[in-house]
Scaffold this motif. Structure first.
Motif, PDB file in Angstrom:
ATOM      1  N   PRO A   1      11.075 -28.186  23.551  1.00  0.00           N
ATOM      2  CA  PRO A   1      11.322 -29.578  23.186  1.00  0.00           C
ATOM      3  C   PRO A   1      10.509 -29.984  21.959  1.00  0.00           C
ATOM      4  CG  PRO A   1      10.321 -29.411  25.383  1.00  0.00           C
ATOM      5  CD  PRO A   1      10.653 -28.035  24.951  1.00  0.00           C
ATOM      6  N   ILE A   2      11.152 -30.716  21.063  1.00  0.00           N
ATOM      7  CA  ILE A   2      10.432 -31.145  19.856  1.00  0.00           C
ATOM      8  C   ILE A   2       9.933 -32.571  20.040  1.00  0.00           C
ATOM      9  CG2 ILE A   2      10.605 -31.579  17.379  1.00  0.00           C
ATOM     10  CD1 ILE A   2      12.749 -29.442  17.208  1.00  0.00           C
ATOM     11  N   LEU A   3      10.878 -33.474  20.236  1.00  0.00           N
ATOM     12  CA  LEU A   3      10.494 -34.888  20.295  1.00  0.00           C
ATOM     13  C   LEU A   3       9.675 -35.188  21.546  1.00  0.00           C
ATOM     14  CD1 LEU A   3      13.838 -36.400  18.979  1.00  0.00           C
ATOM     15  CD2 LEU A   3      11.731 -35.932  17.727  1.00  0.00           C
ATOM     16  N   SER A   4       9.966 -34.471  22.630  1.00  0.00           N
ATOM     17  CA  SER A   4       9.204 -34.699  23.863  1.00  0.00           C
ATOM     18  C   SER A   4       8.221 -33.556  24.119  1.00  0.00           C
ATOM     19  CB  SER A   4      10.161 -34.853  25.043  1.00  0.00           C
ATOM     20  OG  SER A   4      11.011 -33.715  25.115  1.00  0.00           O
ATOM     21  N   ALA A   5       7.699 -32.967  23.052  1.00  0.00           N
ATOM     22  CA  ALA A   5       6.716 -31.878  23.194  1.00  0.00           C
ATOM     23  C   ALA A   5       5.475 -32.399  23.915  1.00  0.00           C
ATOM     24  CB  ALA A   5       6.325 -31.344  21.824  1.00  0.00           C
ATOM     25  N   GLU A   6       4.765 -31.453  24.562  1.00  0.00           N
ATOM     26  CA  GLU A   6       3.636 -31.880  25.418  1.00  0.00           C
ATOM     27  C   GLU A   6       2.517 -32.574  24.650  1.00  0.00           C
ATOM     28  OE1 GLU A   6       3.612 -27.258  25.378  1.00  0.00           O
ATOM     29  OE2 GLU A   6       5.081 -28.855  25.289  1.00  0.00           O
ATOM     30  N   ASP A   7       2.334 -32.216  23.387  1.00  0.00           N
ATOM     31  CA  ASP A   7       1.286 -32.897  22.610  1.00  0.00           C
ATOM     32  C   ASP A   7       1.737 -33.062  21.156  1.00  0.00           C
ATOM     33  OD1 ASP A   7       0.396 -30.444  21.031  1.00  0.00           O
ATOM     34  OD2 ASP A   7       0.171 -29.780  23.108  1.00  0.00           O
ATOM     35  N   GLU A   8       1.020 -33.862  20.425  1.00  0.00           N
ATOM     36  CA  GLU A   8       1.396 -34.205  19.056  1.00  0.00           C
ATOM     37  C   GLU A   8       1.359 -32.979  18.131  1.00  0.00           C
ATOM     38  OE1 GLU A   8       2.892 -36.747  18.081  1.00  0.00           O
ATOM     39  OE2 GLU A   8       2.783 -36.417  15.911  1.00  0.00           O
TER      40      GLU A   8
ATOM     41  N   ILE B   1       2.603 -20.708  16.296  1.00  0.00           N
ATOM     42  CA  ILE B   1       3.707 -20.100  17.036  1.00  0.00           C
ATOM     43  C   ILE B   1       3.152 -19.484  18.316  1.00  0.00           C
ATOM     44  CG2 ILE B   1       5.341 -18.168  17.008  1.00  0.00           C
ATOM     45  CD1 ILE B   1       5.854 -18.930  14.077  1.00  0.00           C
ATOM     46  N   THR B   2       3.628 -20.009  19.442  1.00  0.00           N
ATOM     47  CA  THR B   2       3.145 -19.497  20.713  1.00  0.00           C
ATOM     48  C   THR B   2       4.290 -19.013  21.597  1.00  0.00           C
ATOM     49  OG1 THR B   2       3.139 -21.778  21.503  1.00  0.00           O
ATOM     50  CG2 THR B   2       1.036 -20.880  20.780  1.00  0.00           C
ATOM     51  N   GLU B   3       5.387 -19.735  21.573  1.00  0.00           N
ATOM     52  CA  GLU B   3       6.515 -19.386  22.445  1.00  0.00           C
ATOM     53  C   GLU B   3       7.386 -18.281  21.812  1.00  0.00           C
ATOM     54  OE1 GLU B   3       7.179 -20.919  25.440  1.00  0.00           O
ATOM     55  OE2 GLU B   3       5.280 -22.000  25.155  1.00  0.00           O
TER      56      GLU B   3
ATOM     57  N   GLN C   1       4.473 -31.677  15.917  1.00  0.00           N
ATOM     58  CA  GLN C   1       4.403 -31.530  14.461  1.00  0.00           C
ATOM     59  C   GLN C   1       4.740 -30.100  14.045  1.00  0.00           C
ATOM     60  OE1 GLN C   1       3.862 -33.746  12.008  1.00  0.00           O
ATOM     61  NE2 GLN C   1       3.845 -35.413  13.500  1.00  0.00           N
ATOM     62  N   SER C   2       4.203 -29.159  14.792  1.00  0.00           N
ATOM     63  CA  SER C   2       4.425 -27.763  14.473  1.00  0.00           C
ATOM     64  C   SER C   2       5.918 -27.418  14.591  1.00  0.00           C
ATOM     65  CB  SER C   2       3.606 -26.900  15.425  1.00  0.00           C
ATOM     66  OG  SER C   2       3.883 -25.545  15.202  1.00  0.00           O
ATOM     67  N   ARG C   3       6.513 -27.872  15.666  1.00  0.00           N
ATOM     68  CA  ARG C   3       7.937 -27.565  15.880  1.00  0.00           C
ATOM     69  C   ARG C   3       8.830 -28.308  14.883  1.00  0.00           C
ATOM     70  NH1 ARG C   3       7.745 -27.420  22.496  1.00  0.00           N
ATOM     71  NH2 ARG C   3       6.693 -25.401  22.578  1.00  0.00           N
ATOM     72  N   LEU C   4       8.419 -29.499  14.534  1.00  0.00           N
ATOM     73  CA  LEU C   4       9.189 -30.229  13.521  1.00  0.00           C
ATOM     74  C   LEU C   4       9.230 -29.437  12.217  1.00  0.00           C
ATOM     75  CD1 LEU C   4       8.235 -34.006  13.897  1.00  0.00           C
ATOM     76  CD2 LEU C   4      10.548 -33.063  13.863  1.00  0.00           C
ATOM     77  N   GLN C   5       8.146 -28.738  11.953  1.00  0.00           N
ATOM     78  CA  GLN C   5       8.135 -27.956  10.709  1.00  0.00           C
ATOM     79  C   GLN C   5       9.077 -26.760  10.783  1.00  0.00           C
ATOM     80  OE1 GLN C   5       4.057 -28.075   8.550  1.00  0.00           O
ATOM     81  NE2 GLN C   5       3.734 -28.128  10.754  1.00  0.00           N
ATOM     82  N   LEU C   6       9.158 -26.147  11.960  1.00  0.00           N
ATOM     83  CA  LEU C   6      10.150 -25.064  12.106  1.00  0.00           C
ATOM     84  C   LEU C   6      11.556 -25.625  11.927  1.00  0.00           C
ATOM     85  CD1 LEU C   6       8.812 -22.884  15.076  1.00  0.00           C
ATOM     86  CD2 LEU C   6       8.923 -22.280  12.651  1.00  0.00           C
ATOM     87  N   ALA C   7      11.751 -26.850  12.428  1.00  0.00           N
ATOM     88  CA  ALA C   7      13.056 -27.499  12.260  1.00  0.00           C
ATOM     89  C   ALA C   7      13.306 -27.798  10.782  1.00  0.00           C
ATOM     90  CB  ALA C   7      13.127 -28.774  13.083  1.00  0.00           C
ATOM     91  N   ALA C   8      12.272 -28.240  10.075  1.00  0.00           N
ATOM     92  CA  ALA C   8      12.417 -28.562   8.649  1.00  0.00           C
ATOM     93  C   ALA C   8      12.779 -27.299   7.868  1.00  0.00           C
ATOM     94  CB  ALA C   8      11.125 -29.161   8.103  1.00  0.00           C
ATOM     95  N   LEU C   9      12.121 -26.194   8.207  1.00  0.00           N
ATOM     96  CA  LEU C   9      12.435 -24.949   7.498  1.00  0.00           C
ATOM     97  C   LEU C   9      13.857 -24.488   7.835  1.00  0.00           C
ATOM     98  CD1 LEU C   9      11.445 -22.804   5.550  1.00  0.00           C
ATOM     99  CD2 LEU C   9      10.439 -21.555   7.474  1.00  0.00           C
ATOM    100  N   THR C  10      14.277 -24.765   9.053  1.00  0.00           N
ATOM    101  CA  THR C  10      15.654 -24.424   9.431  1.00  0.00           C
ATOM    102  C   THR C  10      16.644 -25.236   8.593  1.00  0.00           C
ATOM    103  OG1 THR C  10      14.930 -24.018  11.712  1.00  0.00           O
ATOM    104  CG2 THR C  10      17.295 -24.285  11.354  1.00  0.00           C
TER     105      THR C  10
END
Ligand code: ARG
Length: 576
Positions: free
Chosen positions: A537-544, A487-489, A548-557
């Motif tokens: 952005p999740i799908l167009s995030a700057e790096d893999e 978590i950075t942002e 992946q990290s953001r997808l997990q926040l989405a999964a928990l959501t």
């Protein structure tokens, strides 16, 4: 993870070390002003006053003792007596990761209690009407919430299945059977009851038979018992269809009607007399309660047995509370009954406590609710002024939802549309009720409850499908994603904090029986996800790794939304 409980514990330890009394109870909550993963501790001011210290000085001393290593990245004094706690982002990430991988979203197991929930409680040979809706829907949300936390929940459907009216109903059922020579379906219970009453009033021979049947039924006569059972079976068979359609967890097994307590009533009256609580007054048996005053300012008399020997609704509720404690071994009993019955319950329970039937350590809680009103602010009725049948109401919900989803999804198959309409329509009726504070009256308004904006079922159900659609686009399975989570942002921290508040939210709902708190939480969560999705952005995030990290926040959501809606009894779909 219950962040609130954890921080409260830590702050209270620090306060004691700073000289506060051992029973100090600081309040720690997420502050409304500062949004990105921070909490505020309150209650220092009051203690400082007691100790004769300056609040700021005490707060400084508390901070030096406050051990939040690894949990908070920063702790600071904000104004006199407030401490702001900024959660550490690595800690947040670790907690979110845990919630995602553990069963039950990481919600800790509670020490299980046996909790009896009294809800729904329709009456035999009467159609369930909107008056029973709130009890059924809100009560079932309480049941689901308590069960999720690991309690042993006993559903008690206190069906009105006893009383003098059964003589009349048996006589009328008999008449119907004789005339039709076949088992009638009682399809229209409302008409059945009305006609039985009319015949009773007009036909003296019938009325006499009816009166004889009451006596026989109470004496355990086999024929009357069988006819009575038929009435109960037909009524509950029809109600079961409604429960199933409403996605309410009640079954036939949960029926614990008034008749169940009938055999206890003579003993209760006798016991209350022996204890000196009940006395004879004008031929009836009455308990005078100092706690309640009548119009003349005298202790109010509660009748527990009439002059003619008949028992009352209150007598049954006294027996019922005793049974729930003694036989069901309840640690806690919740009653979902409309607020107009408050005095009735208070009187019954005052007698219960005085007689020592249920110890004070076992709470008897009236979770009252207000009325369901029409758009005109008057009790909800049909256009011609009749009571609205629940079955008709649900049919209308389906039809209205069908029109909406058809318009939004012209390419969807008819079968899928029908299914979706049911989930959205029933969900809308339930959610509209659940999302309002239960203690007030609420206005039943189709347009509001079926809107795709605002705190409604369609909005929440749609929000859930939107989160899932991210996974469809990514070609990733929401259940099997596993990668480091960072978590950075600010928006990530904000979303993660809210996600982790699921436990404190459900704990509050379980304590107070207030499902609207869960609705408000889920609604806010859905909004935070939207702004997270917009800024990060999740799908167009700057790096893999970020993706992946953001997808997990989405999964928990997704999981939290689904689980939260499930504790409310609201169904979700994968797409809509
Ligand atoms: N059957 C009752 C009614 O329709 C509600 C019963 C509520 N439960 C209770 N224990 N009194 O008003």
């Amino acid at each position: 993870m219950n962040i609130q409980a954890l921080l409260s514990e830590k702050v209270s330890q620090a306060m004691i070390l700073a000289g506060a009394p051992a029973d100090c109870e600081p309040q720690v909550r997420q502050s409304a002003k500062v949004q990105f993963g921070d909490y505020q501790a309150n209650g220092i001011m009051a203690v400082a006053k007691k100790l004769g210290q300056a609040p700021r000085q005490l707060a400084e001393s508390v901070i030096t003792h406050l051990d939040l290593k690894g949990i908070a990245s920063k702790v600071e004094i904000a104004g006199p007596g407030f401490i702001n706690i900024f959660l550490d982002r690595d800690w947040l990430a670790a907690q979110a990761k845990q919630a995602l991988t553990q069963p039950r979203l990481g919600v800790a197991a509670v020490e299980p209690q046996t909790i009896v929930v009294d809800y729904s409680a329709p009456n035999v040979a009467k159609e369930m009407h909107v008056g029973h809706v709130r009890s059924t829907i809100i009560g079932d949300a309480a049941v689901r919430t308590l069960s999720f936390l690991g309690h042993n929940v006993i559903r008690a459907n206190h069906v009105g299945d006893w009383g003098t009216q059964f003589g009349m109903l048996i006589a009328y059922l008999e008449k119907q059977q004789n005339e039709h020579h076949e088992a009638i379906a009682l399809a229209d219970l409302e008409a059945f009851y009305r006609e039985a009453k009319r015949t009773y009033d007009e036909d003296e021979a019938f009325a006499e038979r009816a009166r004889a049947y009451v006596v026989k039924l109470q004496g355990g006569d086999e024929y009357c018992r069988a006819m009575w059972k038929k009435l109960v079976d037909i009524t509950m068979g029809q109600n079961q269809l409604i429960y199933d359609r409403l996605n309410v967890t009640l079954t036939r097994k949960d029926v614990m009607g008034e008749s169940l307590y009938n055999d206890m009533l003579p003993g209760i009256v006798e016991d209350l007399r022996a204890k000196g609580l009940a006395v004879t007054s004008e031929g009836a048996t009455v308990v005078f309660l100092d706690e309640f005053k009548n119009k003349e300012g005298e202790p109010m008399g509660v009748i527990i047995q009439k002059k003619d020997g008949g028992y009352l609704y209150t007598t049954t509720d006294i027996a019922c509370a005793k049974y729930r404690y003694e036989t069901l071994k309840a640690d806690r009993v919740l009653y979902y009954i409309d607020s107009r019955q408050h005095q009735h319950l208070q009187q019954a329970w005052t007698i219960v406590r005085k007689a020592g039937y249920v110890p004070e350590s076992v709470p008897l809680e009236h979770h009252a609710f207000g009325m369901m009103l029409g758009k005109d602010g008057r009790p909800f009725k049909t256009r011609s002024g009749g009571t609205i049948k629940l079955a008709d109401l649900l049919e209308e919900a389906h039809d209205r939802a069908l029109a909406l989803v058809r318009e939004k999804n012209p390419e969807m198959s008819e079968a899928e549309l029908q299914q979706l309409a049911e989930v959205v329509g029933i969900g809308a009726v339930k959610y509209a009720d659940l999302s309002k504070s239960r203690t007030t009256d609420y206005i039943f308004d189709w347009d509001n409850m079926l809107a795709f904006e605002g705190n409604t079922a369609p909005y929440m159900q749609y929000a859930y499908t939107r989160v899932l659609s991210v996974f469809r686009k990514a070609g990733v399975d929401v259940d099997s994603i596993d990668a480091p989570l960072a978590i950075t942002e600010d928006r990530e921290a904000q979303l993660a904090t809210r996600l982790l508040q699921f436990e404190e939210t459900i704990t509050q709902v379980a304590r107070d029986g207030t499902p609207h708190v869960m609705c408000a939480y889920l609604y806010d969560l859905a909004g935070l996800f939207s702004s997270f999705y917009e800024h990060c952005p999740i799908l167009s995030a700057e790096d893999e790794a970020t993706r992946q990290s953001r997808l997990q926040l989405a999964a928990l959501t997704a999981k939290t939304l689904k689980q939260g809606l499930d504790t409310l009894g609201i169904k979700t779909v994968e797409r809509m």
